[in-house]
Design a protein around this motif. Sequence first.
Motif, PDB file in Angstrom:
ATOM      1  N   MET B 357      -4.249  -3.135  -1.914  1.00 35.98           N
ATOM      2  CA  MET B 357      -5.331  -2.530  -1.138  1.00 35.98           C
ATOM      3  C   MET B 357      -4.890  -2.274   0.298  1.00 35.98           C
ATOM      4  O   MET B 357      -5.190  -1.224   0.874  1.00 35.98           O
ATOM      5  CB  MET B 357      -6.558  -3.444  -1.137  1.00 35.98           C
ATOM      6  CG  MET B 357      -7.218  -3.577  -2.506  1.00 35.98           C
ATOM      7  SD  MET B 357      -8.687  -4.643  -2.457  1.00 35.98           S
ATOM      8  CE  MET B 357      -9.943  -3.454  -1.903  1.00 35.98           C
ATOM      9  N   ALA B 358      -4.164  -3.238   0.873  1.00 37.51           N
ATOM     10  CA  ALA B 358      -3.818  -3.137   2.295  1.00 37.51           C
ATOM     11  C   ALA B 358      -2.874  -1.982   2.570  1.00 37.51           C
ATOM     12  O   ALA B 358      -2.920  -1.388   3.643  1.00 37.51           O
ATOM     13  CB  ALA B 358      -3.195  -4.450   2.767  1.00 37.51           C
ATOM     14  N   ASP B 359      -2.015  -1.644   1.611  1.00 44.59           N
ATOM     15  CA  ASP B 359      -1.051  -0.585   1.932  1.00 44.59           C
ATOM     16  C   ASP B 359      -1.548   0.802   1.539  1.00 44.59           C
ATOM     17  O   ASP B 359      -0.788   1.754   1.544  1.00 44.59           O
ATOM     18  CB  ASP B 359       0.335  -0.909   1.357  1.00 44.59           C
ATOM     19  CG  ASP B 359       0.425  -0.688  -0.144  1.00 44.59           C
ATOM     20  OD1 ASP B 359      -0.579  -0.251  -0.738  1.00 44.59           O
ATOM     21  OD2 ASP B 359       1.487  -0.954  -0.701  1.00 44.59           O
ATOM     22  N   GLY B 360      -2.830   0.897   1.224  1.00 46.65           N
ATOM     23  CA  GLY B 360      -3.404   2.227   0.988  1.00 46.65           C
ATOM     24  C   GLY B 360      -3.276   2.706  -0.444  1.00 46.65           C
ATOM     25  O   GLY B 360      -3.778   3.781  -0.793  1.00 46.65           O
ATOM     26  N   THR B 363      -6.752   3.234  -2.201  1.00 44.32           N
ATOM     27  CA  THR B 363      -7.432   4.463  -1.776  1.00 44.32           C
ATOM     28  C   THR B 363      -6.814   5.679  -2.462  1.00 44.32           C
ATOM     29  O   THR B 363      -7.532   6.554  -2.958  1.00 44.32           O
ATOM     30  CB  THR B 363      -7.321   4.624  -0.245  1.00 44.32           C
ATOM     31  OG1 THR B 363      -7.717   3.396   0.355  1.00 44.32           O
ATOM     32  CG2 THR B 363      -8.201   5.744   0.260  1.00 44.32           C
TER      33      THR B 363
END
Lengths: 469, 469
Positions: B357-360, B363
């Motif tokens: 999630m944190a590295d995109g 998304t």
Amino acid sequence: MTQEFRYQQLEAWLLQGIEEQRWRQGERLPSIRTLCREHKLSKATVQHALQRLEVQGQVEARPKAGYFVSLQAPAVNRPVSRARIEAPRPVTVSELLQDIMRRSAAFDLLPQHSPGDLPPGIVALNRAIGRSLRRQSGQDFQYYDEPAGNVALREQLALHMARRGWPCEPDALCITSGCQHALFLALMACCTRGDVVAVESPGFYGVMQIIEQLGLQVVEVPASLETGMDIDALEDVLQRWKVRACVVSPAFATPGGALMPESSKRRLLALAESYDLAVIEDDIYADTALGAVPDPLKALDRDQRVILCSSFSKCLSRDLRIGWVSGARWHARILHLKLVTQLSSSQFVQRGLAEFMADGSFTAHLRRLRTELRTQRDRLLQLLNDWPGSIRVSKPQGGLAVWVELPSGEDTLALYAKALQQQVVITPGPLFSASGQFRNCMRISFAHPWNPLREQALSRLAALCALSP
Amino acid sequence: MTQEFRYQQLEAWLLQGIEEQRWRQGERLPSIRTLCREHKLSKATVQHALQRLEVQGQVEARPKAGYFVSLQAPAVNRPVSRARIEAPRPVTVSELLQDIMRRSAAFDLLPQHSPGDLPPGIVALNRAIGRSLRRQSGQDFQYYDEPAGNVALREQLALHMARRGWPCEPDALCITSGCQHALFLALMACCTRGDVVAVESPGFYGVMQIIEQLGLQVVEVPASLETGMDIDALEDVLQRWKVRACVVSPAFATPGGALMPESSKRRLLALAESYDLAVIEDDIYADTALGAVPDPLKALDRDQRVILCSSFSKCLSRDLRIGWVSGARWHARILHLKLVTQLSSSQFVQRGLAEFMADGSFTAHLRRLRTELRTQRDRLLQLLNDWPGSIRVSKPQGGLAVWVELPSGEDTLALYAKALQQQVVITPGPLFSASGQFRNCMRISFAHPWNPLREQALSRLAALCALSP
């Protein structure tokens, strides 16, 4: 200073620019092409940095127009990082108990994430799970596993149980999220609100919590530190009350590591038949046997009334969250409850674990583990032997802990709080009783390797007890 | 013929020797050294083969003496492999429902493990989990995670929710084993046996099963396929009975994909305050939005009475078994129930997911997924448009399925059985009702890509309906 990747450098540079209002809210950032050229970075690196900022809510992507500074600053505060050890806030007894349960389930006198290397068994396990992940293909990830769990893993578990004298079919097993989940499903399947459940005293606090949450009633049956539940006392209880289920740990019961003799097992099952009890067998410590691994009680079950519960948490890894239950006559209901409470378990974890078992790595791991546990238990007994005063200590042939009885008048709930301030975690006696007994007792673990720091922690504990020599 | 590894060849050779009684029960096998020499294999390969035979119970290792043929043949029978598709055996309605629940949760009209490549989002996710495994060190595996779940993952989820208009703290979230587990904890936390729970009708069968297992009572509130639960009808229900909780899916409710308008959300919350209801929001489909992602009902909750439940199963992977719950005024009780029912969740899975999630990557995955879902929905609507007769079809703006209403008199329970014989899986209407309504309705999924085989399956289904043109 930690080394930064190039996308992190760009991310930091862009973030600084936003903070310094080089680009204002709603304004367009330089294009990806411009950023590539000016920072000498590849397109993938620039996109990676921008995506990370998007996730943080700092920038917004607009199709075919580029990236823009968000109109609102992100609304989430980062949480303050919490130290592993903090003094408990005993607002209610139940909160204190929860605090203790959380800390003590790790069985570590001196909780710390030791750096060092992983044991070879865990390295092999992790590799097997990694391989299982890489073997996923197509739409595998779109399917839930069947509620009973992965067949290959159940086959391995059936072989594992067969070697302990209980030949079972894979279909007699249901995979759960650890032993606690197995015990929860077992009690939910065979009891209804208000039913009475007999437990060992001292006994496992996790079971007492389930009984409380399901609205059941508990009756504590005295248990010896050597031979487990007192079957005479159980018979007495059964004569006086209508008991629906009995939870026992014949193999190395927590807290003291008792091992139930064959004769007691047979008497227990005869009573279960006479009084129509469900017997829930907590078998989680069996594979930590320092000598021979005992047969499960389940192997003697001719009447489909022993529900066996276990997991890999004590003998392999607490982070797998894989356990199993064999539900006897309640198995169909347990399968349905697994479906209703959780749907299914992760297939990739189960497949990796099945492979780890099939290639002999689990057997090899258990061999090493038992040797280590024997050394660790012996060292703990030796250290406790040097304590002043008259304390009684159990001599377990398995399990991960010993039970220490301090002179009466000592209060291990107070000791827990004092020890915690010195970073030392014990499990106080009253946690192992629904009625707050065993106030002068505590469980001390030998699950972790002894080193100078842990030995000092044990000395600090001895000093806190202030035992008179 | 599949290629065999060298250890497998040796394993087969040894097994054949045991079967042919070249070595009898209790006899010693050739030494490792001899096997190495005669088969031109490394010591590691020979040991691997022997360990595998040990695990199967064929041979026994005796320290310093070597490997011996076991005295007893292994007692476990291999299970017969079961095909994914088989005709149901309707012994009781509840068994039929369980069968349908299991098959339909995959949302696949034509269940099959498609070969092909994994989507890039899943490849990235699996890599992140693999990295998380490789980063384990020391005694990490010896510790249970805290019941609320990994902080890094909760931070990412809090950011994710904040972008949907609900700024929340990571401490307001508790990680669960999927949305079903979240819903179970929510209902267990805010209801006691006998309480009445209002649900959408048609509505999610998983919720109705939880209600049944917890001994609660259900009242069905009519829901429209466009705007979800009928708030007038809810008010009527609240006036007539004492309702404790209300379960709703404002974002793309299953089965029809309804989207609740803002005005209904506000009225629902006002009623919840007046009648002192717990509102359980099933938010699992929100991230499958084909257009704008709607704000959660929870964003409007000023009174700490909306319990939000969700998971990654519909928008990322059904095999992660990671969901979350935000329990409002019941949050502390939910945390305790998580501990009591399951202790904790896997840290390595949560850490990998947090990094994903944190590295995109999440998304980016959602962006691709929504485009694909739109294509798949449009194709299904187009195909259904060609069906003869008068059928009504929902036009969802999100979710993974459409609701099809056949002419009254059609029986989708019978259709389910007939379709299954042709390998086609539908979800019959009565599953979405506690009282067996919607007999002429069914849910058809667009979660999987259309290909000629799935399109033919849909044609077979049309033929089975025997609709008059």
